[in-house]
Each structure stands twice: as C-alpha cells, then as structure tokens.
Design an enzyme around this catalytic site. Structure first.
Site, PDB file in Angstrom:
ATOM      1  N   ARG A 172      24.856  26.554  32.217  1.00 62.16           N
ATOM      2  CA  ARG A 172      24.076  26.272  30.999  1.00 62.16           C
ATOM      3  C   ARG A 172      24.461  24.924  30.399  1.00 62.16           C
ATOM      4  NH1 ARG A 172      22.138  29.233  33.435  1.00 62.16           N
ATOM      5  NH2 ARG A 172      21.854  31.449  33.196  1.00 62.16           N
ATOM      6  N   SER A 221      20.043  35.172  25.292  1.00 62.93           N
ATOM      7  CA  SER A 221      21.495  35.340  25.136  1.00 62.93           C
ATOM      8  C   SER A 221      22.052  34.300  24.164  1.00 62.93           C
ATOM      9  CB  SER A 221      22.188  35.179  26.486  1.00 62.93           C
ATOM     10  OG  SER A 221      21.837  36.261  27.310  1.00 62.93           O
ATOM     11  N   GLU A 291      25.593  29.754  23.598  1.00 63.78           N
ATOM     12  CA  GLU A 291      24.640  29.109  24.518  1.00 63.78           C
ATOM     13  C   GLU A 291      23.561  28.410  23.676  1.00 63.78           C
ATOM     14  OE1 GLU A 291      23.152  31.610  27.755  1.00 63.78           O
ATOM     15  OE2 GLU A 291      21.195  30.630  27.577  1.00 63.78           O
TER      16      GLU A 291
END
Ligand SMILES: Cc1cc2nc3c(=O)[nH]c(=O)nc-3n(C[C@H](O)[C@H](O)[C@H](O)COP(=O)(O)OP(=O)(O)OC[C@H]3O[C@@H](n4cnc5c(N)ncnc54)[C@H](O)[C@@H]3O)c2cc1C
Length: 299
Positions: A172, A221, A291
């Site tokens: 990510r 998420s 994230e």
C-alpha cells in the site's frame, strides 16, 4: 490564489470555489475544497497548472481511501474521475488507461477482451490514479505488478514518462514525489487460455459481499496489516466491533472497517481511529499504521 475569471477564459473543465467534498469521498464527510477542478483533458490540465502555480494542489480519484477533515482543503482539489476516462488497447497485449477510470471498469474492459491479470481490481471502488498512488491490491494481486510505464504530470504542468523500475513499490505504498501526479498507465497482460476472467470477477464480488459491509459508507480497510497479523483480528479480539464515537462506528461485519452514519463528522472518524490505535497498542503492543490518507488540516 487562483484568478477564476482569468482561468475560466482559458479552460472548459468544471471549476468551482468553496465546493463541498462530501460527494467526493466514500465516507461522505469533510469540509469544503477552496477550489475544485475537473480538467477536460491533459492539454487543459497543463494550462491550468501553469496558471495556478502558487496554489496547493491535491489530486483526488474516487475518494475511497481518504479522510477529508472537517476544516476542508486549502488550495485546489483536482478530480479526474469524471473526465480522464479514455483507454487504448495497443498491439502486443498492451493496455493504456487514463487515471480517472474506475478499477471496476478496468477489470471489465480487460476481462471482456479475455485478458487476465487485473480481475482483482473489480471490487476496489477507486480510480486508477488512486490505485497507483496506494498500490491497491487484493486476492493476491496488486496493481503495480502488471504496470509497464506511467505518465505523470508535475505541479508545473510538465508531462513525465516513467517506467515501473523508477519506483520503489511496497505494501500500500509507492515512493511518488509529492509534486507528481498520475495521469495514465500502461499494462502488459496475457490472454486468458481458460476464458474465465468474468467468472473470476463474479466470484471475487460475491466473496467481498459476504465478508465486508459493502454498500455502507467506509474507506475499506482503515489500518494496514502489521507484520504477521491482521488488523481486523486484533481489533476484533479487543471486542471493539460496534464501538462508536459520534456517528462513526466499527463495522460488526469487518473490524477493520469504520462506517459513517448520516451527520458523522470527520473528527468522529479520526477520534475513533486514534482510539483503536491506542487500545491495540495498550493491549497488544502493536502500532496500527493507517492505510487511509488524511487530507486537510486538523481543527
Ligand atoms: C468498500 C471498500 C473496499 C476497499 N477494498 C480495497 C481493497 O481490497 N484493496 C485496496 O488496496 N484498497 C481497497 N479500498 C481502498 C481504496 O478503494 C483504494 O485504495 C483505491 O485504490 C483508492 O483509489 P481512489 O481513486 O479512491 O483514491 P483516493 O481516495 O481519491 O486517493 C487516495 C490517495 O491517492 C492520491 N491520488 C489520487 N489520485 C491520484 C493521482 N492521479 N495521482 C497521484 N495521487 C493520487 C490521493 O491524493 C490520496 O492520497 C477499499 C475501499 C472501500 C471503500
């Protein structure tokens, strides 16, 4: 400071002042953008960036991985999702997509032509630009695996072509210069001998619906998975599913998702994120890195 009158004489794309960002992020929260611009095409974007060169610039795709703070965004938000939607299928199994195209559309375009490798993008509710910036992925794939080159535009309106090898790509994460923005990318794909890409998409979407609160306002998420652990399991193990601050609550279906009710403030979500980080650290001695990207200044 942007001279709107002057800029409007030179561009056709939509440009607005003091625009609510609520319809431009999947949590449906956040304050106003000082300026909001949807460039008609690359040529126009170059002109705009030259005219707005002293203005803070924030690129936004579908807003599915951002928390836009209540105080709003200083400078100009440039949103590509409604206009940068062209693509080309080139010779040698090469596909070129503009950065505003949705991940779902890219999965469909490639799968319908019986090319495999990007089926996993189907359930990611972002744009290509945001997916490249985040190195989005799921079901064992991530977007940079099939990239061969990208086109960027810098804050001065200069186009830069880069190869995949020019980037350092992680979980990510991509080392993108903060003054560079993705405008398109090319992918090398393989023809699918099994002819089953559309079935794969159906299965991924079904699996997602069974595990995630799809359809409710979230950013997916919130936290990255720490080494050797799942953020969702850590949060669940502390009994935090359903825990609520203001209008923001932890999903009962998936503990790494925070849902926003009507009237939720960004500060409710941010407080809940900080609360979870504190609890997990106190109990498990693990720091959960977010994230989701925060945009705008704190109150
Ligand atoms: C229900 C749900 C499920 C999700 N599932 C997944 C999943 O399985 N896997 C996964 O990885 N993610 C998932 N996400 C998160 C999100 O969809 C991805 O990170 C997506 O790639 C973000 O794209 P976006 O266009 O919405 O980016 P945005 O949220 O608009 O932006 C994200 C970041 O990228 C930057 N950015 C946007 N466009 C550009 C550009 N053109 N150039 C440079 N920087 C840019 C923004 O400034 C911001 O920092 C999910 C989100 C939701 C709501």
């Amino acid at each position: 400071m942007i001279n709107l009158k002057n800029i409007r004489k030179k561009i056709e794309g939509n440009i607005e002042e003091n625009k609510s960002s609520k319809n431009y992020n999947t949590w449906k929260v956040g304050g106003n953008a000082e300026y909001f611009y949807e460039p008609k095409n690359v040529k126009e974007l170059k002109i705009f960036l030259k005219l707005a060169k002293d203005t803070e610039i924030t690129f936004l795709g579908n807003g599915s991985n951002v928390l836009i703070r209540d105080k709003g965004i200083k400078g100009c938000v440039i949103c590509l999702k409604n206009t940068f939607n062209n693509y080309e299928v080139n010779k040698n199994n090469e596909f070129s997509f503009e950065a505003g195209l949705s991940c779902m559309k890219i999965a469909q375009i490639t799968s319908k032509r019986n090319y495999t490798g990007l089926e996993f993008l189907c359930g990611i509710p972002g744009s290509l630009g945001g997916a490249l910036a985040m190195n989005a992925g799921c079901y064992g794939g991530n977007i940079w695996e099939k990239v061969i080159k990208v086109n960027l535009i810098n804050k001065d309106g200069k186009i830069i072509e880069k190869d995949k090898k020019d980037f350092s790509i992680g979980y990510r994460n991509v080392n993108l210069n903060e003054n560079n923005f993705f405008i398109s990318a090319s992918f090398l794909l393989q023809e699918n001998p099994l002819n089953n890409s559309l079935d794969t998409i159906k299965n991924y979407l079904k699996d997602r619906r069974s595990k995630q609160p799809t359809g409710l306002p979230s950013c997916g998420s919130v936290f990255k998975n720490p080494d050797n652990a799942h953020a969702a399991n850590l949060i669940d193990s502390l009994g935090l599913k359903g825990y609520k601050i203001g209008g923001a609550y932890i999903s009962k279906k998936h503990a790494n998702f925070i849902i926003s009710d009507n009237g939720t403030k960004s500060s409710d979500i941010e407080s809940l994120i900080i609360f979870v980080q504190k609890k997990v650290y106190e109990e498990k001695k693990i720091f959960l890195e977010t994230e989701v990207k925060f945009i705008g200044s704190k109150l």
